[in-house]
Design a protein around this motif. Structure first.
Motif, mmCIF file in Angstrom:
data_model
loop_
_atom_site.group_PDB
_atom_site.id
_atom_site.type_symbol
_atom_site.label_atom_id
_atom_site.label_comp_id
_atom_site.label_asym_id
_atom_site.label_seq_id
_atom_site.Cartn_x
_atom_site.Cartn_y
_atom_site.Cartn_z
ATOM 1 N N SER A 127 22.304 2.922 82.980
ATOM 2 C CA SER A 127 22.454 4.290 82.486
ATOM 3 C C SER A 127 21.355 4.589 81.479
ATOM 4 C CB SER A 127 23.844 4.558 81.920
ATOM 5 O OG SER A 127 24.274 3.486 81.160
ATOM 6 N N LEU A 128 20.704 5.708 81.726
ATOM 7 C CA LEU A 128 19.508 6.069 80.976
ATOM 8 C C LEU A 128 19.814 7.285 80.109
ATOM 9 C CD1 LEU A 128 16.434 5.946 80.482
ATOM 10 C CD2 LEU A 128 16.123 7.286 82.560
ATOM 11 N N ASP A 129 19.436 7.190 78.836
ATOM 12 C CA ASP A 129 19.718 8.246 77.863
ATOM 13 C C ASP A 129 18.464 9.086 77.653
ATOM 14 O OD1 ASP A 129 20.656 9.768 75.832
ATOM 15 O OD2 ASP A 129 20.933 8.136 74.395
ATOM 16 N N LEU A 130 18.474 10.306 78.131
ATOM 17 C CA LEU A 130 17.301 11.174 77.964
ATOM 18 C C LEU A 130 17.399 12.047 76.721
ATOM 19 C CD1 LEU A 130 16.184 12.697 81.352
ATOM 20 C CD2 LEU A 130 15.474 10.602 80.254
ATOM 21 N N ASP A 131 18.487 11.933 75.975
ATOM 22 C CA ASP A 131 18.610 12.731 74.761
ATOM 23 C C ASP A 131 17.793 12.034 73.681
ATOM 24 O OD1 ASP A 131 19.308 14.299 72.647
ATOM 25 O OD2 ASP A 131 21.413 14.438 73.197
ATOM 26 N N ILE A 132 16.607 12.576 73.424
ATOM 27 C CA ILE A 132 15.672 11.897 72.530
ATOM 28 C C ILE A 132 16.023 12.178 71.064
ATOM 29 C CG2 ILE A 132 13.217 11.562 72.019
ATOM 30 C CD1 ILE A 132 13.689 11.037 74.914
ATOM 31 N N CYS A 133 16.453 13.396 70.782
ATOM 32 C CA CYS A 133 16.710 13.751 69.379
ATOM 33 C C CYS A 133 18.122 13.395 68.917
ATOM 34 C CB CYS A 133 16.477 15.232 69.163
ATOM 35 S SG CYS A 133 14.766 15.683 69.366
ATOM 36 N N GLN B 124 7.673 7.060 80.474
ATOM 37 C CA GLN B 124 7.690 5.610 80.260
ATOM 38 C C GLN B 124 9.027 4.994 80.641
ATOM 39 O OE1 GLN B 124 5.885 5.443 76.181
ATOM 40 N NE2 GLN B 124 4.955 3.639 77.107
ATOM 41 N N PHE B 125 10.100 5.709 80.330
ATOM 42 C CA PHE B 125 11.430 5.222 80.702
ATOM 43 C C PHE B 125 11.499 4.994 82.210
ATOM 44 C CE2 PHE B 125 14.063 7.120 76.962
ATOM 45 C CZ PHE B 125 13.865 5.949 76.250
ATOM 46 N N LEU B 126 10.860 5.883 82.971
ATOM 47 C CA LEU B 126 10.948 5.773 84.426
ATOM 48 C C LEU B 126 9.950 4.760 84.970
ATOM 49 C CD1 LEU B 126 11.339 9.549 85.204
ATOM 50 C CD2 LEU B 126 13.107 7.795 85.362
ATOM 51 N N SER C 144 11.036 17.613 82.970
ATOM 52 C CA SER C 144 10.312 16.371 83.193
ATOM 53 C C SER C 144 11.066 15.466 84.146
ATOM 54 C CB SER C 144 10.102 15.624 81.877
ATOM 55 O OG SER C 144 9.345 16.418 81.025
ATOM 56 N N ILE C 145 12.336 15.255 83.902
ATOM 57 C CA ILE C 145 13.072 14.309 84.749
ATOM 58 C C ILE C 145 13.105 14.823 86.185
ATOM 59 C CG2 ILE C 145 15.410 15.218 84.246
ATOM 60 C CD1 ILE C 145 14.616 11.512 84.630
ATOM 61 N N THR C 146 13.304 16.119 86.356
ATOM 62 C CA THR C 146 13.377 16.612 87.733
ATOM 63 C C THR C 146 12.012 16.535 88.414
ATOM 64 O OG1 THR C 146 13.232 18.839 86.840
ATOM 65 C CG2 THR C 146 15.391 18.108 87.500
ATOM 66 N N SER C 147 10.941 16.751 87.654
ATOM 67 C CA SER C 147 9.653 16.680 88.345
ATOM 68 C C SER C 147 9.251 15.229 88.621
ATOM 69 C CB SER C 147 8.568 17.439 87.580
ATOM 70 O OG SER C 147 8.371 16.855 86.333
ATOM 71 N N TYR C 148 9.550 14.312 87.698
ATOM 72 C CA TYR C 148 9.193 12.906 87.965
ATOM 73 C C TYR C 148 10.002 12.314 89.110
ATOM 74 C CZ TYR C 148 6.103 12.612 83.970
ATOM 75 O OH TYR C 148 5.068 12.808 83.105
ATOM 76 N N LEU C 149 11.217 12.780 89.271
ATOM 77 C CA LEU C 149 12.062 12.201 90.325
ATOM 78 C C LEU C 149 12.016 13.026 91.607
ATOM 79 C CD1 LEU C 149 15.234 10.951 88.432
ATOM 80 C CD2 LEU C 149 13.279 9.641 89.213
ATOM 81 N N LYS C 150 11.168 14.025 91.622
ATOM 82 C CA LYS C 150 11.137 14.939 92.764
ATOM 83 C C LYS C 150 10.880 14.191 94.080
ATOM 84 C CE LYS C 150 9.203 19.344 94.032
ATOM 85 N NZ LYS C 150 8.013 20.167 93.919
ATOM 86 N N ASP C 151 9.862 13.326 94.056
ATOM 87 C CA ASP C 151 9.483 12.677 95.313
ATOM 88 C C ASP C 151 10.471 11.608 95.750
ATOM 89 O OD1 ASP C 151 7.355 14.313 95.510
ATOM 90 O OD2 ASP C 151 5.920 12.912 94.624
ATOM 91 N N SER C 152 11.110 10.934 94.779
ATOM 92 C CA SER C 152 12.097 9.924 95.186
ATOM 93 C C SER C 152 13.427 10.584 95.526
ATOM 94 C CB SER C 152 12.350 8.888 94.106
ATOM 95 O OG SER C 152 11.346 8.851 93.180
ATOM 96 N N GLY C 153 13.631 11.769 95.018
ATOM 97 C CA GLY C 153 14.861 12.483 95.331
ATOM 98 C C GLY C 153 16.017 12.084 94.421
ATOM 99 N N ILE C 154 16.699 13.081 93.882
ATOM 100 C CA ILE C 154 17.892 12.834 93.062
ATOM 101 C C ILE C 154 19.090 13.051 93.975
ATOM 102 C CG2 ILE C 154 19.221 13.701 91.090
ATOM 103 C CD1 ILE C 154 16.538 14.552 89.848
ATOM 104 N N ASP C 155 20.035 12.118 93.974
ATOM 105 C CA ASP C 155 21.198 12.274 94.856
ATOM 106 C C ASP C 155 21.950 13.550 94.530
ATOM 107 O OD1 ASP C 155 20.552 9.350 94.803
ATOM 108 O OD2 ASP C 155 22.112 9.380 96.347
#
Lengths: 303, 318
Positions: free
Chosen positions: B95-101, B162-164, B189-200
């Motif tokens: 599980s990855l936490d994208l809440d940076i602040c 970097q997380f990805l 950012s997350i949606t564009s980085y995962l665009k090609d691998s696809g988000i379930d």
């Protein structure tokens, strides 16, 4: 960088920010209650909502259908009806066409919007300007801090809920305030306890006492705590309903003129949001908070 | 990418990653103009391919947990979902936490916040909570748990990449991604980085009252804009059973019909309602597994039902 404070704040006596590291702890509802309480004291209050991707202030004040007007001097904020022009609101919500539309903006665009909000709104003379913020310590916060750098705001109120998870985020917000030089006026603990309507037993749904211990740890004022009170949400929601009804009615062409007269009539008789709030069961709790806030007698900004 | 900029982005910057970077009217006179025009927009980010190949190789299912509103239970639900999936020993969960602040996931998962990230040749090692459950968050990188992370969007985007790219998860059946509220940098950012691998797909969390639904509508609008399938909507904090008299009451009143009618309005699956239970907040503070400790709670049943439903939806395509 700017050499002088934003011009729109020239006639604003006090500027207070409402901050919290955590989302959903009640920043907007504390902002709303603070504005209503101060306006009830006869002061002239402005509310600026800088939550750009999730603005709740328009709904809180029941003015979701409002549009912003542009004047020669800048944007004219929305006036809350029946308050004797004592309550003014500005939010990005007034600039979106449909309330379901999302604003998908990266940082620089948010920064520029906040800059416009500070330079371009015609507040006129205000006793208090209260600034509601989104959660976190990012673009919006850095931008507002930069914009207010020379404006000498009174400081910030930190809102938290009692549980540790929330306190941890609020500590970060406290550190943020120290870094950018906002004075922390105090902590408000929201959602502290819920009284069961059946047996009057008080349950601490989100535990309790966190706000007070945070205040002690960092040696800041504890302004007070607010219980969970569904009647406040109800007040907001019924206030919205009456607005929506007026909207629908006035759409029918036939009765437009009659409706208008009726509405005018109604408006005169209507109870203002301030009066409704003063009769709400949360008001006594909140007036303690306001008293604790005002007893410091912070002198007005350069006037 | 924005580390290339020599000056802070000015007020009317269209965004260094945008199509018009360096060419916009407002770019005239900006000290970054030539950098934006020359370097940033020559095709997509070269790291994109690395992210995609890494994710494709190691991670089977990706689920986003979203909500326009803060404090509705995104992190709590992410943790519950992770715990529930990890209860199946045959699955590997991250599980990855994208809440940076405002990173709260590690605490809810029961991690020791003094732990630090080890980096090796193969990348950053995530923090293990169990044999088959690991997590990654900025919380492990702070000098002090209370330090504020005062970052603008561009810097957050760099960390998300970097997380990805750099986290050595090993093989994962599920990566559950917790997000901050809103529709801004982290989400783009997350949606564009995962665009090609696809988000379930994404799971949208709301609470029953209209002030929350209002922001959730915006999130659904966003999700539709970026074309991510919606697995369903969960209504959290709906109804409260008094521990004293067992009487039920609505704390956050669904004055406009709550989550269920919102789901109908947008024609998305409604996965269920999770009632308020004061023990959940306590478990989150102590980092305990609520589902394991309080098997009798109606909240546990509700959550496990939702998780089953999700697994059925996702694994149907396997």
């Amino acid at each position: 960088m700017n050499k002088e404070p934003p011009r729109s704040l020239n006639k604003v006596k006090h500027v207070i920010l409402v901050l919290s590291g955590k989302g959903g702890v009640g920043k907007s509802s504390v902002t709303t209650q603070l504005a209503l309480s101060l306006a009830h004291k006869g002061l002239k209050v402005g509310v600026l909502d800088i939550d750009l991707t999730g603005p709740s202030i328009p709904r809180m004040f029941g003015i979701e259908n409002n549009q912003v007007h542009q004047s020669v001097n800048g944007w004219v904020p929305a006036y809350i009806p029946n308050t004797g022009n004592r309550l003014l609101v500005m939010s990005i919500g007034f600039l979106i066409k449909d309330r379901g539309n999302s604003i998908v903006w990266r940082g620089p665009k948010k920064t520029s919007m906040i800059r416009q909000f500070l330079s371009n709104v015609v507040w006129g003379e205000l006793d208090y300007l209260i600034i509601d913020t989104p959660p976190g310590t990012s673009d919006e916060h850095i931008s507002i801090a930069e914009e207010l750098k020379l404006a000498k705001p009174d400081g910030a109120i930190l809102v938290t809920t009692p549980q540790q998870i929330s306190i941890n985020d609020v500590k970060k917000e406290f550190n943020f305030c120290e870094k950018v030089g906002f004075k922390v006026l105090g902590v408000v603990e929201n959602m502290s306890g819920y009284v069961c309507p059946h047996c009057s037993e008080c349950t601490n749904i989100f535990s309790s006492g966190g706000g007070k211990s945070l205040a002690e740890q960092y040696k800041i004022n504890f302004l007070g705590s607010l219980p969970i009170d569904p009647s406040f949400i109800e007040l907001i929601e019924t206030n919205n309903k009456s607005e929506n009804r007026n909207q629908v009615d006035s759409n029918s062409d036939k009765n437009k003129i009659i409706e208008k007269i009726n509405n005018l009539d109604l408006r005169n008789k209507q109870v203002s949001l301030i009066d409704k709030y003063v009769n709400n069961s949360l008001y006594p709790h909140f007036s303690t908070i306001v008293d604790n806030l005002l007893k410091h007698n912070i002198p007005p900004r350069t006037l | 990418m924005n580390t290339l900029l020599t000056h802070p982005e000015p007020a009317h910057c269209p965004g260094p990653e945008s199509q018009t970077a360096g060419k916009d009217e407002s770019c005239n006179g900006c000290p970054n103009q030539s950098i934006c025009a020359s370097q940033l927009n020559k095709g997509p980010d070269p790291d994109m391919a690395i992210v995609t190949s890494k994710i494709d190789e190691y991670i089977k299912h990706k689920i986003l947990v979203l909500s326009g509103k803060g404090g509705v239970g995104k992190s709590t639900f992410t943790a519950m979902l992770s715990f529930a999936l990890a209860a199946d020993q045959s699955l590997e969960i991250g599980s990855l936490d994208l809440d940076i602040c405002g990173p709260s996931l590690p605490k809810i998962l029961g991690c020791n916040l003094n732990e630090t990230i080890h980096s090796s040749n193969s990348g950053w090692s995530p923090i293990y909570i169990d044999d088959n459950l690991s997590t990654m968050s900025i919380a492990f990188m702070l000098p002090n748990p209370d330090s504020a992370i005062i970052w603008r969007g561009a810097k957050k985007n760099g960390l998300i990449k970097q997380f990805l790219k750099d986290v050595d998860w090993g093989y994962l059946d599920y990566l559950i991604i917790d997000t901050p509220p809103g529709t801004s940098d982290e989400h783009l950012s997350i949606t564009s980085y995962l665009k090609d691998s696809g988000i379930d797909g994404c799971l949208i969390i709301t609470t029953p009252q209209e002030v929350s639904l209002l922001d959730v509508r915006k999130e659904i609008d966003f999700v539709k804009k970026v074309n991510i399938p919606i697995l369903g909507l969960v209504e959290n904090m709906s109804g409260f059973v008094c521990p004293n008299c067992k009487g039920e009451s609505q704390i956050f009143k669904p004055t406009t019909g709550g989550g269920e009618s919102l789901a109908k309005e947008f024609n998305i699956p409604f996965l269920g309602e999770v009632p308020l239970d004061p023990r959940i907040a306590r478990c989150c503070d102590n980092g305990e597994n609520f589902l394991e400790l309080y098997t009798d709670s109606p909240a546990t049943t509700a959550i496990l039902d939702i998780v089953d439903n999700l697994r059925d939806q996702i694994e149907a395509n396997d």
